[in-house]
Enzyme design. Structure first.
Site, PDB file in Angstrom:
ATOM      1  N   ASP A   1      37.095  52.012  50.942  1.00 44.97           N
ATOM      2  CA  ASP A   1      38.307  52.652  50.427  1.00 44.97           C
ATOM      3  C   ASP A   1      39.111  53.370  51.517  1.00 44.97           C
ATOM      4  OD1 ASP A   1      37.856  51.688  47.930  1.00 44.97           O
ATOM      5  OD2 ASP A   1      37.291  53.607  47.012  1.00 44.97           O
TER       6      ASP A   1
ATOM      7  N   ARG B   1      39.805  48.392  36.208  1.00 44.60           N
ATOM      8  CA  ARG B   1      38.480  47.771  36.124  1.00 44.60           C
ATOM      9  C   ARG B   1      37.402  48.770  35.737  1.00 44.60           C
ATOM     10  NH1 ARG B   1      38.157  43.132  38.478  1.00 44.60           N
ATOM     11  NH2 ARG B   1      35.926  43.344  38.732  1.00 44.60           N
TER      12      ARG B   1
ATOM     13  N   CYS C   1      41.056  40.273  40.700  1.00 47.06           N
ATOM     14  CA  CYS C   1      41.427  41.565  41.257  1.00 47.06           C
ATOM     15  C   CYS C   1      42.072  41.330  42.619  1.00 47.06           C
ATOM     16  CB  CYS C   1      40.163  42.397  41.398  1.00 47.06           C
ATOM     17  SG  CYS C   1      40.371  43.899  42.313  1.00 47.06           S
TER      18      CYS C   1
ATOM     19  N   LYS D   1      38.952  61.064  41.664  1.00 47.79           N
ATOM     20  CA  LYS D   1      39.196  60.090  40.593  1.00 47.79           C
ATOM     21  C   LYS D   1      37.917  59.313  40.279  1.00 47.79           C
ATOM     22  CE  LYS D   1      40.885  55.857  41.699  1.00 47.79           C
ATOM     23  NZ  LYS D   1      40.143  54.711  41.197  1.00 47.79           N
ATOM     24  N   ASN D   2      37.232  58.860  41.315  1.00 45.40           N
ATOM     25  CA  ASN D   2      36.063  58.000  41.085  1.00 45.40           C
ATOM     26  C   ASN D   2      34.840  58.756  40.565  1.00 45.40           C
ATOM     27  OD1 ASN D   2      37.551  55.828  41.804  1.00 45.40           O
ATOM     28  ND2 ASN D   2      36.508  55.414  43.746  1.00 45.40           N
TER      29      ASN D   2
ATOM     30  N   ARG E   1      35.034  40.600  42.362  1.00 47.67           N
ATOM     31  CA  ARG E   1      34.518  41.768  41.646  1.00 47.67           C
ATOM     32  C   ARG E   1      33.964  41.483  40.249  1.00 47.67           C
ATOM     33  NH1 ARG E   1      38.390  46.826  42.579  1.00 47.67           N
ATOM     34  NH2 ARG E   1      36.470  47.965  42.285  1.00 47.67           N
ATOM     35  N   PRO E   2      32.888  40.715  40.176  1.00 45.29           N
ATOM     36  CA  PRO E   2      32.268  40.483  38.871  1.00 45.29           C
ATOM     37  C   PRO E   2      31.535  41.743  38.371  1.00 45.29           C
ATOM     38  CG  PRO E   2      30.915  39.543  40.610  1.00 45.29           C
ATOM     39  CD  PRO E   2      32.145  40.116  41.283  1.00 45.29           C
TER      40      PRO E   2
ATOM     41  N   ASP F   1      28.465  41.203  36.795  1.00 46.33           N
ATOM     42  CA  ASP F   1      27.190  40.587  36.416  1.00 46.33           C
ATOM     43  C   ASP F   1      25.999  41.541  36.565  1.00 46.33           C
ATOM     44  OD1 ASP F   1      27.923  40.282  39.184  1.00 46.33           O
ATOM     45  OD2 ASP F   1      26.096  39.099  39.457  1.00 46.33           O
ATOM     46  N   LEU F   2      26.064  42.449  37.534  1.00 46.65           N
ATOM     47  CA  LEU F   2      24.908  43.334  37.743  1.00 46.65           C
ATOM     48  C   LEU F   2      24.808  44.399  36.648  1.00 46.65           C
ATOM     49  CD1 LEU F   2      25.175  43.659  41.638  1.00 46.65           C
ATOM     50  CD2 LEU F   2      23.760  42.090  40.298  1.00 46.65           C
TER      51      LEU F   2
ATOM     52  N   ILE G   1      32.517  44.834  52.183  1.00 45.08           N
ATOM     53  CA  ILE G   1      32.283  45.074  50.746  1.00 45.08           C
ATOM     54  C   ILE G   1      33.114  44.120  49.878  1.00 45.08           C
ATOM     55  CG2 ILE G   1      32.270  46.809  48.900  1.00 45.08           C
ATOM     56  CD1 ILE G   1      30.348  47.515  51.190  1.00 45.08           C
TER      57      ILE G   1
ATOM     58  N   ARG H   1      47.978  55.503  40.714  1.00 42.21           N
ATOM     59  CA  ARG H   1      46.702  55.357  40.004  1.00 42.21           C
ATOM     60  C   ARG H   1      45.660  56.330  40.544  1.00 42.21           C
ATOM     61  NH1 ARG H   1      44.087  50.251  40.831  1.00 42.21           N
ATOM     62  NH2 ARG H   1      42.534  51.496  39.795  1.00 42.21           N
TER      63      ARG H   1
HETATM   64  C1  UD1 Z   1      33.705  51.398  43.322  1.00 43.38           C
HETATM   65  C2  UD1 Z   1      34.918  52.264  43.494  1.00 43.38           C
HETATM   66  C3  UD1 Z   1      35.905  51.622  44.448  1.00 43.38           C
HETATM   67  C4  UD1 Z   1      35.217  51.247  45.756  1.00 43.38           C
HETATM   68  C5  UD1 Z   1      33.956  50.461  45.503  1.00 43.38           C
HETATM   69  C6  UD1 Z   1      33.129  50.234  46.758  1.00 43.38           C
HETATM   70  C7  UD1 Z   1      35.091  53.400  41.368  1.00 43.38           C
HETATM   71  C8  UD1 Z   1      35.828  53.568  40.087  1.00 43.38           C
HETATM   72  N1  UD1 Z   1      35.547  52.457  42.191  1.00 43.38           N
HETATM   73  O1  UD1 Z   1      34.148  50.178  42.732  1.00 43.38           O
HETATM   74  O2  UD1 Z   1      36.941  52.545  44.700  1.00 43.38           O
HETATM   75  O3  UD1 Z   1      36.087  50.463  46.539  1.00 43.38           O
HETATM   76  O4  UD1 Z   1      33.098  51.156  44.576  1.00 43.38           O
HETATM   77  O5  UD1 Z   1      32.828  51.432  47.370  1.00 43.38           O
HETATM   78  O6  UD1 Z   1      34.162  54.127  41.659  1.00 43.38           O
HETATM   79  N2  UD1 Z   1      29.482  43.388  42.706  1.00 43.38           N
HETATM   80  C9  UD1 Z   1      28.895  42.265  42.155  1.00 43.38           C
HETATM   81  N3  UD1 Z   1      28.466  42.335  40.856  1.00 43.38           N
HETATM   82  C10 UD1 Z   1      28.574  43.449  40.098  1.00 43.38           C
HETATM   83  C11 UD1 Z   1      29.154  44.595  40.663  1.00 43.38           C
HETATM   84  C12 UD1 Z   1      29.606  44.543  41.973  1.00 43.38           C
HETATM   85  O7  UD1 Z   1      28.789  41.234  42.821  1.00 43.38           O
HETATM   86  O8  UD1 Z   1      28.159  43.438  38.942  1.00 43.38           O
HETATM   87  C13 UD1 Z   1      29.966  43.344  44.098  1.00 43.38           C
HETATM   88  C14 UD1 Z   1      31.478  43.559  44.199  1.00 43.38           C
HETATM   89  O9  UD1 Z   1      32.205  42.364  44.000  1.00 43.38           O
HETATM   90  C15 UD1 Z   1      31.613  44.108  45.605  1.00 43.38           C
HETATM   91  C16 UD1 Z   1      30.327  44.926  45.776  1.00 43.38           C
HETATM   92  O10 UD1 Z   1      29.422  44.448  44.792  1.00 43.38           O
HETATM   93  O11 UD1 Z   1      31.598  43.050  46.533  1.00 43.38           O
HETATM   94  C17 UD1 Z   1      30.498  46.402  45.593  1.00 43.38           C
HETATM   95  O12 UD1 Z   1      31.222  46.640  44.394  1.00 43.38           O
HETATM   96  P1  UD1 Z   1      31.018  47.947  43.523  1.00 43.38           P
HETATM   97  O13 UD1 Z   1      30.261  48.971  44.289  1.00 43.38           O
HETATM   98  O14 UD1 Z   1      30.499  47.570  42.188  1.00 43.38           O
HETATM   99  O15 UD1 Z   1      32.515  48.435  43.356  1.00 43.38           O
HETATM  100  P2  UD1 Z   1      33.075  49.197  42.089  1.00 43.38           P
HETATM  101  O16 UD1 Z   1      31.974  49.999  41.503  1.00 43.38           O
HETATM  102  O17 UD1 Z   1      33.827  48.240  41.228  1.00 43.38           O
END
Ligand code: UD1
Length: 432
Positions: free
Chosen positions: A308, A96, A120, A22-23, A125-126, A128-129, A330, A400
């Site tokens: 996960d 998301r 969430c 899925k991912n 889970r922002p 911002d990056l 995480i 999902r």
């Molecule tokens: C993806 C996976 C999800 C998995 C996660 C971590 C998909 C569709 N989903 O989610 O199944 O649990 O990776 O392996 O692939 N963060 C920020 N700012 C940002 C982005 C992320 O602070 O802009 C933080 C998040 O809050 C979290 C960490 O970075 O604490 C990692 O998140 P991220 O790797 O972005 O998770 P997703 O890509 O949403």
């Protein structure tokens, strides 16, 4: 709302075939936005997030054919006529990963309007990056009324160092950079296999990407991408969930169609816990062990132990002799399943980011509530070893991301059935 009714105690024996990831499929579908030509994706899992992505793309004017058959699960996406480069709150709040369209839309259309995802179940889970990275690529960003708007005539290659490793952030900017003018160098990138799979697809579409799957990715921007055909990698989290099911139930399972190279951290942890596994290039055979040993787990970015799988591993820890400490690095609020396992008789104490699990405790069937996708899977696993009947509510979360989990488990001897209630359909929380 559907529920699962599970009667525990059967060792699982036989073969389970893993679906496509899925991912990996979600960013691949978003990548189709980068070209006017059709993109054909094979090994698409039949799960609700894919359906949500189809709706998301269709709402923008994309033509999406999606077909599931015995031999082939495939989608053909053609984004020739995009009328509205937008992702509405209605869709983003249910998934998301919808934010993955932000980068491709601004790169292809010069503008994008995407709802901010909001809260969430598993953490803040922002995004911002993603936004900062697009700004580095020259996009003008405006955030208003719960939406982020990005505008750029043409993105320009840049150096981007992620403050924190983000999987979808890496994927979003990787897609954006393919059509930027000049070279983009991204540092501190996510190394997940799903990122490398996306880069494989993008390169087939004519992108010039090197280093995907490592911390540094280089992208030489091109003016246009073209159509391509690509097979999605197997779902490592689904494979791992079934491997754990075999281990926990003292069963003997052959998990086929998976990639053991993506499962290293789990297989090593299970070995520490006393579980024997053997693998071929595309399968894992797991033999359970009635005398599991405690093992500590720390979630990390790939190739570390996946967040996960943290919930599913907790089910193992309840059945292992001794104390297992599970540290979640995480996400800040990813222990909701622990409360439900407590109701089944587990001995778990939560201290901030750590769960202290004392085993082995017999589990007894109870009525429990699934809070998010992976938590649901962990409750299914706990139920498979519990005494008596467990009823898991809100299994829409599991739909999902797991294709036909009840049929796959029934096929290897689990007593699991789905019961429905005639109530209005509820939506998912958008977690992972
Ligand atoms: C993806 C996976 C999800 C998995 C996660 C971590 C998909 C569709 N989903 O989610 O199944 O649990 O990776 O392996 O692939 N963060 C920020 N700012 C940002 C982005 C992320 O602070 O802009 C933080 C998040 O809050 C979290 C960490 O970075 O604490 C990692 O998140 P991220 O790797 O972005 O998770 P997703 O890509 O949403």
């Amino acid at each position: 709302m559907d529920k699962f009714v599970i009667r525990g105690g059967n060792p699982l024996l036989g073969t389970i075939r893993v679906s496509g990831a899925k991912n990996a499929a979600l960013p691949a579908m978003a990548a189709a936005l980068l070209t006017e030509e059709p993109v054909i994706l094979e090994n698409i899992p039949q799960v609700r997030d894919i359906e949500t992505t189809r709706k998301l793309l269709t709402a923008m004017g994309a033509e999406v054919e999606l077909g599931y058959g015995r031999a082939q699960h495939r989608t053909t996406i053609c984004c020739r006529n995009l009328n509205a480069p937008e992702a509405s709150y209605e869709l983003v709040k249910t998934m998301r990963a919808s934010t993955l369209v932000l980068g491709p839309l601004v790169a292809r259309c010069g503008r994008a309007r995407v709802s901010l995802p909001g809260g969430c179940a598993i953490g803040t889970r922002p995004i911002d990056l993603h936004i900062k990275g697009l700004e580095r690529l020259g996009a003008k960003i405006n955030q208003e009324h719960g939406y982020v708007e990005a505008v750029a005539e043409r993105l320009k290659g840049a150096e981007i160092t992620f403050d924190k490793i983000t999987v979808t952030g890496t994927e979003d900017l990787l897609m954006a950079a393919t059509l930027a003018e000049g070279e983009t160098v991204m540092q501190n990138c996510a190394r997940e296999p799903e990122v490398a799979d996306l880069a494989d697809l993008l390169n087939k579409m004519g992108a010039k990407i090197e280093g995907a799957g490592t911390t540094t990715i280089r992208v030489r921007g091109v003016a246009k991408l073209h159509g391509a055909k690509h097979r999605i990698i197997p779902d490592r989290i689904e494979a791992a969930t079934f491997i754990i099911a075999g281990a926990l139930t003292d069963g003997d399972l052959n998990i086929t169609g998976c990639d053991p190279a993506h499962l290293g951290s789990l297989l090593q942890k299970l070995q520490e816990a006393g579980v024997k596994t053997r693998h071929t290039p595309d399968s894992v055979r797991v033999e359970g062990n009635a005398n599991l040993k405690a093992a500590d787990v720390v979630t990390e970015e790939y190739p570390g132990f996946p967040t996960d799988l943290q919930a599913q591993y907790m089910a193992v820890a309840t059945q292992a002799e001794g104390t297992s400490i599970i540290t979640e690095n995480i996400f800040e609020n990813r222990f909701m399943h622990a409360q439900e396992m407590l109701r089944m008789g587990a001995n778990i104490k939560i201290e901030g980011r750590r769960a202290i699990v004392r085993g082995k405790t017999p589990l007894s069937g109870a009525a429990v509530l699934a809070s998010d996708l992976r938590a649901s899977a962990s409750l299914v696993l706990a139920a498979l070893v519990a005494d008596g009947e467990t009823i898991i509510d809100r299994v829409y979360h599991i739909d999902r991301g797991y294709e036909n989990i009840e049929e796959k488990l029934r096929g290897v001897g689990a007593q699991i059935r789905r019961i429905g209630e005639i109530l209005p359909k509820r939506r998912g929380s958008g977690a992972a």
